[in-house]
Design a protein around this motif. Sequence first.
Motif, PDB file in Angstrom:
ATOM      1  N   TRP A   1     -15.008  -2.651  -4.549  1.00 45.76           N
ATOM      2  CA  TRP A   1     -13.567  -1.270  -4.577  1.00 45.76           C
ATOM      3  C   TRP A   1     -14.306  -0.349  -4.375  1.00 45.76           C
ATOM      4  O   TRP A   1     -13.511   0.689  -3.698  1.00 45.76           O
ATOM      5  CB  TRP A   1     -13.166  -1.883  -5.999  1.00 45.76           C
TER       6      TRP A   1
ATOM      7  N   LYS B   1      -3.404  -4.311  -7.326  1.00 45.12           N
ATOM      8  CA  LYS B   1      -3.975  -4.998  -8.665  1.00 45.12           C
ATOM      9  C   LYS B   1      -4.320  -5.979  -8.663  1.00 45.12           C
ATOM     10  O   LYS B   1      -5.320  -6.849  -8.952  1.00 45.12           O
ATOM     11  CB  LYS B   1      -3.702  -3.796  -9.338  1.00 45.12           C
TER      12      LYS B   1
ATOM     13  N   TYR C   1       0.729  -1.303   0.233  1.00 40.22           N
ATOM     14  CA  TYR C   1      -0.202   0.239   0.379  1.00 40.22           C
ATOM     15  C   TYR C   1       0.443   1.212  -0.164  1.00 40.22           C
ATOM     16  O   TYR C   1       0.272   2.162   0.180  1.00 40.22           O
ATOM     17  CB  TYR C   1      -0.765   0.103   1.200  1.00 40.22           C
TER      18      TYR C   1
ATOM     19  N   TRP D   1      -2.090   2.810  -2.246  1.00 46.43           N
ATOM     20  CA  TRP D   1      -2.851   1.570  -2.638  1.00 46.43           C
ATOM     21  C   TRP D   1      -3.729   1.358  -4.324  1.00 46.43           C
ATOM     22  O   TRP D   1      -3.595   0.328  -4.168  1.00 46.43           O
ATOM     23  CB  TRP D   1      -2.956   1.451  -1.317  1.00 46.43           C
ATOM     24  N   ASP D   2      -3.789   2.660  -4.465  1.00 48.26           N
ATOM     25  CA  ASP D   2      -4.596   2.534  -5.433  1.00 48.26           C
ATOM     26  C   ASP D   2      -3.877   2.733  -7.001  1.00 48.26           C
ATOM     27  O   ASP D   2      -5.009   1.929  -7.966  1.00 48.26           O
ATOM     28  CB  ASP D   2      -5.647   3.676  -5.247  1.00 48.26           C
ATOM     29  N   LYS D   3      -2.681   2.619  -7.714  1.00 48.22           N
ATOM     30  CA  LYS D   3      -1.972   2.241  -8.474  1.00 48.22           C
ATOM     31  C   LYS D   3      -0.581   1.420  -8.273  1.00 48.22           C
ATOM     32  O   LYS D   3      -0.497   0.706  -8.958  1.00 48.22           O
ATOM     33  CB  LYS D   3      -1.221   3.864  -8.085  1.00 48.22           C
TER      34      LYS D   3
ATOM     35  N   GLU E   1     -10.135   6.592   1.896  1.00 46.82           N
ATOM     36  CA  GLU E   1     -10.627   8.018   2.067  1.00 46.82           C
ATOM     37  C   GLU E   1     -10.254   8.298   2.919  1.00 46.82           C
ATOM     38  O   GLU E   1      -9.227   9.836   3.782  1.00 46.82           O
ATOM     39  CB  GLU E   1     -10.590   8.118   0.717  1.00 46.82           C
TER      40      GLU E   1
ATOM     41  N   SER F   1     -12.551   1.856  -1.379  1.00 47.04           N
ATOM     42  CA  SER F   1     -12.239   3.620  -1.064  1.00 47.04           C
ATOM     43  C   SER F   1     -12.287   4.041  -0.514  1.00 47.04           C
ATOM     44  O   SER F   1     -12.191   5.121   0.044  1.00 47.04           O
ATOM     45  CB  SER F   1     -11.813   3.270  -3.218  1.00 47.04           C
TER      46      SER F   1
END
Length: 442
Positions: A429, A248, A232, A241-243, A437, A433
């Motif tokens: 997801w 993924k 993360y 974490w989102d990239k 956040e 997310s």
Amino acid sequence: MRTTARTSRRAMTFAVVAALATGLLAGCASDDSDGDEGGTSGGAGGGGKTTLTIGTFGTFGYKQSGLYDEYMKLHPDITIKENVTTRTDVYWPKTVTRLQAGSGTDDVQAIEIGNITDAVQTQASKFVDLGKEVDKSQWLDWKLKQATTKDGKTIGLGTDIGPMAICYRKDLFKKAGLETDRAKLAAQWKGDWSKYVDLGKQYMKKAPKGTKFVDSASSVYNAALGGEAERYYKDETTVDWDKSEGVKKSWDVAMEVATSDMSAKLKQFDKSWDQGYANGSFASVACPAWMIGYIQTKSGTAGAGKWDVAAAPTAANWGGSFLGVPTASKHQKEAIAFAKWLTAPEQQAKVFAKQASFPSTPSAYGSLKPKAETAAYFSGAPLTQIFSESAKTIPSQYFGIKDQPINTAITDIGILQVEQKGKSPKQGWDAASKEIEDVLGQ
């Protein structure tokens, strides 16, 4: 392995917890303290002895392995007192408060893998540099790095780790028409968790009545992520974490499970999960070394000889802890010697013999011997070989300060919404997310 470490990892967040656990994670019963004992650093024992206190969470196995008694025999002037906190989400905040106050800490303080980055980044000045006291080459390099600051200060010595394998019911695999030989199975899914999932699809075509291939999608997610170099965080301060490619890949394979019929949809360490072991309702589970004892306990005598163990698709880690010495200890010299002794390869091997907590010191691997009844329970699987080979090739991973709550949002919100509530992967997801956040915005 420490059950509470792993259980609370999900409750707050390993946690592993254990399970390795604890690592860790985290499977075994906790000791008898409820977590309200305060540290008694600097106290005197009976007969003028020095009392050294050690603060732990869950079951580290030191008392159970007789190590405290052994140390006190070797050092008649020392009395050991263990202060146990059942839950890591209680243990670590309490420890941080005492570290910052400069009083009330134990002479030796355990640190769970999910908290080690916080300790390194925000509490390093409150711990003794143990790197100056030991031969650092004794530990796995990736393990040592987790407890070392940018300027080279090592605030904790590694205890156990949670190298990953796949535990499977060979009787159920046979009934479903699958391969049962551990080496051939490992070859079928080697290098890719999607191959493990593909085998699950085959299993479900002829699944014995009332059984599923795997316990949960979250367990597959955690196991897959445990083998990725990037989780993360990209570095000390960059949340990614989102990239993250590791996230993924792990999410995608978990969604293959969650949107199929191969999952028993159980939440790990809940009572229903324990019952799943006892009832034989799932045929395989991603199992770090510390889970071996847990499976034995929960599957009971009915599972003896039916379970086997094969290498996981990728080398991965789940769980593990460290021992540090706070600068507030009034017996630093004695505490340092005690921490060094407890984490030495010889002592780590003794804990493994008692409860299968896997050492972070490779020199111990050649002497590791699981109990005869444990080996027989898992069909004579070469447990030491499987876990040690995984341990030596686990990638170095960075655990950020918000690592645990991010992981919990993905597993306990995102994945569960898809697996148990029928939401789409995108909806799952998005829900995860939003929670992440909120966590990062605090």
